[in-house]
Design a protein around this motif. Structure first.
Motif, PDB file in Angstrom:
ATOM      1  N   UNK A  49      14.367  59.189  38.888  1.00 47.39           N
ATOM      2  CA  UNK A  49      14.835  57.870  38.462  1.00 47.39           C
ATOM      3  C   UNK A  49      16.355  57.849  38.392  1.00 47.39           C
ATOM      4  N   UNK A  50      16.954  56.857  39.103  1.00 51.58           N
ATOM      5  CA  UNK A  50      18.402  56.688  39.093  1.00 51.58           C
ATOM      6  C   UNK A  50      18.729  55.201  38.893  1.00 51.58           C
ATOM      7  N   UNK A  51      19.859  54.965  38.236  1.00 53.66           N
ATOM      8  CA  UNK A  51      20.322  53.604  37.951  1.00 53.66           C
ATOM      9  C   UNK A  51      21.759  53.456  38.452  1.00 53.66           C
ATOM     10  N   UNK A  52      22.071  52.305  39.026  1.00 55.61           N
ATOM     11  CA  UNK A  52      23.448  51.987  39.408  1.00 55.61           C
ATOM     12  C   UNK A  52      23.820  50.649  38.789  1.00 55.61           C
ATOM     13  N   UNK A  53      24.951  50.636  38.083  1.00 60.03           N
ATOM     14  CA  UNK A  53      25.496  49.418  37.505  1.00 60.03           C
ATOM     15  C   UNK A  53      26.772  49.075  38.256  1.00 60.03           C
ATOM     16  N   UNK A  54      26.901  47.830  38.670  1.00 60.06           N
ATOM     17  CA  UNK A  54      28.092  47.399  39.408  1.00 60.06           C
ATOM     18  C   UNK A  54      28.509  46.021  38.926  1.00 60.06           C
ATOM     19  N   UNK A  55      29.800  45.746  39.015  1.00 61.93           N
ATOM     20  CA  UNK A  55      30.274  44.439  38.588  1.00 61.93           C
ATOM     21  C   UNK A  55      31.644  44.133  39.142  1.00 61.93           C
ATOM     22  N   UNK A  56      31.999  42.860  39.068  1.00 61.32           N
ATOM     23  CA  UNK A  56      33.299  42.425  39.567  1.00 61.32           C
ATOM     24  C   UNK A  56      33.751  41.192  38.787  1.00 61.32           C
ATOM     25  N   UNK A  57      35.057  41.125  38.495  1.00 61.69           N
ATOM     26  CA  UNK A  57      35.670  39.940  37.909  1.00 61.69           C
ATOM     27  C   UNK A  57      36.925  39.621  38.717  1.00 61.69           C
ATOM     28  N   UNK A  58      37.089  38.348  39.067  1.00 67.57           N
ATOM     29  CA  UNK A  58      38.244  37.957  39.879  1.00 67.57           C
ATOM     30  C   UNK A  58      38.790  36.636  39.354  1.00 67.57           C
TER      31      UNK A  58
END
Length: 865
Positions: free
Chosen positions: A223-232
């Motif tokens: 089990x693996x998790x990836x969190x990603x995000x962006x603010x512009x």
């Protein structure tokens, strides 16, 4: 200063944001100059590619794509695909879909209106003329294997991607939604098996601040998790020069978050991805270019807003200013939210059989208005408050959609792995709604005086009672304005499909691919369209919908709604013969078909405008050659595709003049032939220097199209005229495009890190902006246009050629650290170029265009861990 026609090149003074940013610019400019010098010396700049070594020979690294719903080498499949990996996206500073339009030949991103949140995609000449929720896209966008309909907000998903793939030609057998033009695949990065990630901060002109990051969290081996995000956040690309206190439009305030969960245990795997994106901005303002006061509604507009030369003055002002300098009177919000869920499950039954399921969900909400005329006059678009007023709080148009889909596939091999096959079934449902009022023509109470009926027969403009009644109607419009709520209502789109495709390998040289799909589509629309004087609350603003007998619903005291539905079905298929004479070379010939379901014009309100339009189809014949080879010690990769398309029953949305004003109708516009060629080459000239060049030629024109136009005589009498548009060219589709780039890695000691310079250029020639321009002279003679109006219309019907130059410097692993630094200049020459717009000089009497982004300079710092 050069006068503004449809496209031109000028420059804009750069604004600095901080001392740190100023220092960054000082560093970037000599590096950018060096990149330009290298590009000039080598003549052909191109996209980057990875290089690997085998037996002391350099080879271009293999590119893996999923164009046939499984991982394969790009050079081994008989399909025309442009694949861009994450490194290329970063090097080229591709951060939204609009950036792709200047990197991929045969692929354009334009606009039908003004919103950057509603991109219109075209491939090989196929471009929809409407992006209504009741219509299918010609080029569907897939995010994590889930189609996103409508195309609204698809521009916000361009971060933390593994790859972008542009599939050219019909996708009629393997993909969820059948399409005629191609498909765009956005593949997010999967969770990694080790703890790690990145954080990136970017600053630039227009007070740009962007923060982006991702982290992989391995919970266990399974089990693996990836969190990603962006603010512009960014200030507006356009500068409001009107002295009315309104902010600069075309800004951005976007946010995005994504969670990916990957589970693998034995023969079972499951990848769940949930993404949310939003953007709040002041909508881009179109650049007004021309006005035609000789057409019916143009005469009315002339009387209301040009009686003292106000429109002439506004156009003269614009022609004396740059395209990013505008005047406008309505601060129109453009706000969108997008949620998408993708869940991909796979189970390996045995070594030769796998079952795969793809579940998708999407919800989209979009609220907006627009200043459609692009002037400080309250003419078209947003509901405004009359001449001399500024509108900052206006009623918005609200569009919502929610969709579910599920696709199940069975993949296998047989006959000692000579046959690779896939069969599957697909289901999709999208429900959507739209409501909101727009200003067809704004009020201007001081423009037209009320005349006394006793003047009938006394003054020339009132020869009889009919003339007085027409004048009085014009007076009412000047007092109250003309409004409409259209399209307004709900849609329910359903689709089902069964498909199969297989490739059989006869020997090391020969193979054949056959694919078949059967599609079923149901379209249901409920229209609630209004129109008239004064807008909401006015007794003149009423339901414009009639029943099947042509009787007004409002006159019968019935609710303002009418529902229509229609079913469509069609088979589509693909066949290709593939020949590999030697290793590294593939020759293929293919025939493929595509289908786009019919439907209804959501703006319709009577039997004529609510007639269902038919499905459109295309048959594409294609020959291709893909090769990896060496010129001496230089590894080369070349791809060539020649195609011929038979395009029938093309769905076109065209302008019409109705009793309530300006409207549209969707029709099947005969047939067309599209011929073209695509060629690209990549070469690793040295260990440090990689060049590439890509060229596209598209000849897209109609063979048959008899179009019904509503023309108005000089005496005000409307008449339907059938005109032949078979000589018309497709709009916003240049015949030739070219993109080239160079990537040079500086020969430095490893302890300093890796430095590279990139320069790229995109060029395209002229393009048509109005498909009816071939009959301008005929219409002008009928309606009595002035010679100046005709000359202006003919000139405006073609947008100029242009080129866009981008430069970038990358310093990876700065001084052996985990930091990466980059600085860039996009549109280095500050070229002004048309990307879309609205040219209705022949009906509404107005032309206003949207332009690409001006020159932008920025820098980023990334930390990888």
């Amino acid at each position: 200063m050069k006068s503004l026609a449809v496209s031109q090149s000028t420059s804009v003074q750069a604004d600095s944001t901080s001392r740190l940013f100023n220092n960054t610019i000082k560093l970037s400019m000599p590096l950018a100059s060096l990149a330009v010098a290298i590009a000039a010396a080598n003549y052909a700049p191109v996209a980057s590619a990875q290089v690997e070594y085998t037996d002391n020979m350099r080879f271009l690294e293999e590119v893996v794509v999923t164009a046939r719903r499984k991982e394969e080498s790009l050079q081994d499949i008989p399909v025309a695909v442009t694949a861009l990996d994450s490194e290329f996206l970063r090097e080229q500073n591709i951060v939204d879909l609009n950036d792709l339009g200047t990197r991929v030949p045969s692929f354009r991103v334009s606009t039908g209106g003004t919103s950057t949140n509603e991109p219109v995609l075209s491939i090989r000449g196929q471009r929809p003329t409407d992006s209504s929720i009741s219509l299918d896209a010609a080029i569907p966008v897939y995010f994590a294997d889930v189609v996103m309909t409508p195309s609204t907000a698809t521009n916000l998903a361009m971060y933390d991607l593994q790859s972008v793939q542009v599939l050219k030609g019909p996708q009629g057998t393997l993909f969820g939604r059948n399409s005629t033009g191609g498909a765009l695949l956005l593949t997010p990065k999967k969770p990694g098996t080790e703890l790690g990630g990145y954080v990136e901060v970017e600053a630039g002109e227009f007070d740009l601040i962007k923060t982006e990051g991702a982290v992989d969290i391995p919970i266990s081996d399974s089990l693996q998790v990836r969190l990603a995000g962006r603010m512009l956040q960014r200030d507006g690309y356009q500068q409001n020069k009107a002295d009315n206190g309104l902010d600069d439009p075309w800004d951005e305030d976007s946010k995005g978050a994504r969670v990916s969960i990957n589970y693998e245990q034995g023969k079972f795997s499951n990848l769940l991805m949930v993404a949310y994106d939003e953007n709040e901005m002041i909508g881009r303002v179109p650049v007004p270019t021309a006005f035609n006061g000789s057409v019916s509604l143009g005469k009315l507009t002339n009387a209301l807003f040009n009686y003292a030369g106000q429109i002439d003055d506004a156009l003269e002002w614009q022609q004396a200013h740059d395209a990013d300098e505008i005047q406008y009177d309505a601060e129109a919000p453009d706000e969108v939210e997008n949620t998408i869920v993708s869940n991909i499950s796979e189970y390996e039954i045995n070594d030769s059989l796998t079952v795969k399921n793809i579940f998708g969900y999407r919800k989209m909400e979009w609220n907006r208005s627009n200043d459609a005329d692009g002037t400080a006059l309250p003419i078209f678009g947003a509901q405004t408050q009359g001449e001399g007023f500024v509108t900052t709080d206006m009623p918005l148009i609200d569009t919502e959609s929610e969709q579910f889909s599920n696709e199940i596939q069975l993949l296998g091999s047989a006959f000692d792995d000579r046959l690779d096959w896939l069969v599957g079934a697909y289901w999709y449902e999208m429900k959507g709604s739209q409501r909101g009022d727009t200003q067809v023509l704004g009020p201007n109470p001081g423009s037209i005086p009320l005349l006394d009926p006793s003047l009938i027969g006394v003054i020339p403009q009132l020869p009889n009672m009919a003339a007085y009644q027409a004048y009085y109607q014009t007076y009412l419009i000047s007092q109250q304005g003309m409004f409409q709520s259209a399209p307004a209502g709900e849609v329910n789109n359903e689709a089902y499909g069964l498909f199969a495709e297989g490739t059989y390998t006869f020997n090391d040289s020969w193979s054949m691919t056959l694919g078949l799909r059967q599609s079923w589509d149901t379209r249901e629309v409920t229209v609630r369209n209004y129109g008239g004087l004064g807008g909401p609350g006015s007794p003149y603003y009423q339901c414009s919908v009639t029943d099947e007998d042509g009787i007004s619903l409002v006159s019968q005291g019935l609710p303002c709604e009418r529902t229509e539905d229609e079913d469509y079905s069609s088979p589509s298929w693909r066949a290709s013969v593939n020949y590999t004479p030697v290793d590294g070379h593939l020759l293929y010939g293919s025939v493929s078909t595509g289908y786009r379901a019919g439907g209804f014009n959501m703006r319709g309100n009577n039997n004529e405008t609510l007639q269902p339009f038919d499905e459109e189809t295309v048959v594409t014949y294609e020959f291709g050659h893909k090769a990896d080879w060496h010129l001496g010690s230089v590894p080369m990769r070349t791809n060539l595709a020649l195609y011929w398309q038979d395009y029938k029953d093309i769905q076109k949305t065209q302008s019409v003049i109705t009793d309530s004003g300006f409207g549209t109708a969707t029709v099947n516009a005969g047939k067309a032939t599209i011929k073209g060629a695509e060629f690209d080459i990549t070469a690793s000239v040295t260990e440090n220097l990689i060049l590439s060049l890509a060229y596209s030629y598209v000849d897209a024109g109609y063979d048959e199209w008899d179009s019904a136009q509503t023309w108005t005589s000089p005496l005000g009498q409307r008449q339907q005229v059938i005109v032949n548009l078979e000589d018309s060219n497709f709009v916003y589709m240049p015949e030739q495009t070219l993109t080239a780039s160079i990537n040079y890695s500086l020969p430095l000691d490893d302890s300093l890190g890796e430095m590279s310079l990139m320069a790229s250029v995109y060029w395209q020639d002229e393009m048509n902006t109005d498909e009816t321009s071939v009959v301008y002279a005929q219409q002008a003679a009928f309606e009595g246009w002035s010679s100046d109006d005709l000359a202006t219309a003919q000139k405006t019907a073609e947008a100029d050629s242009y080129s866009v130059v981008n430069l970038r410097f990358d310093w990876r692993n700065v001084m052996g650290s985990n930091f990466d630094f980059a600085t860039y200049v996009n549109n280095a020459t500050d070229e002004e170029y048309v990307v879309g717009g609205l040219n209705v000089l022949d009906s509404l009497g107005w032309a206003a265009f949207t332009y690409g982004a001006p020159r932008t300079i920025g820098a980023s710092l990334r930390y990888q861990f």
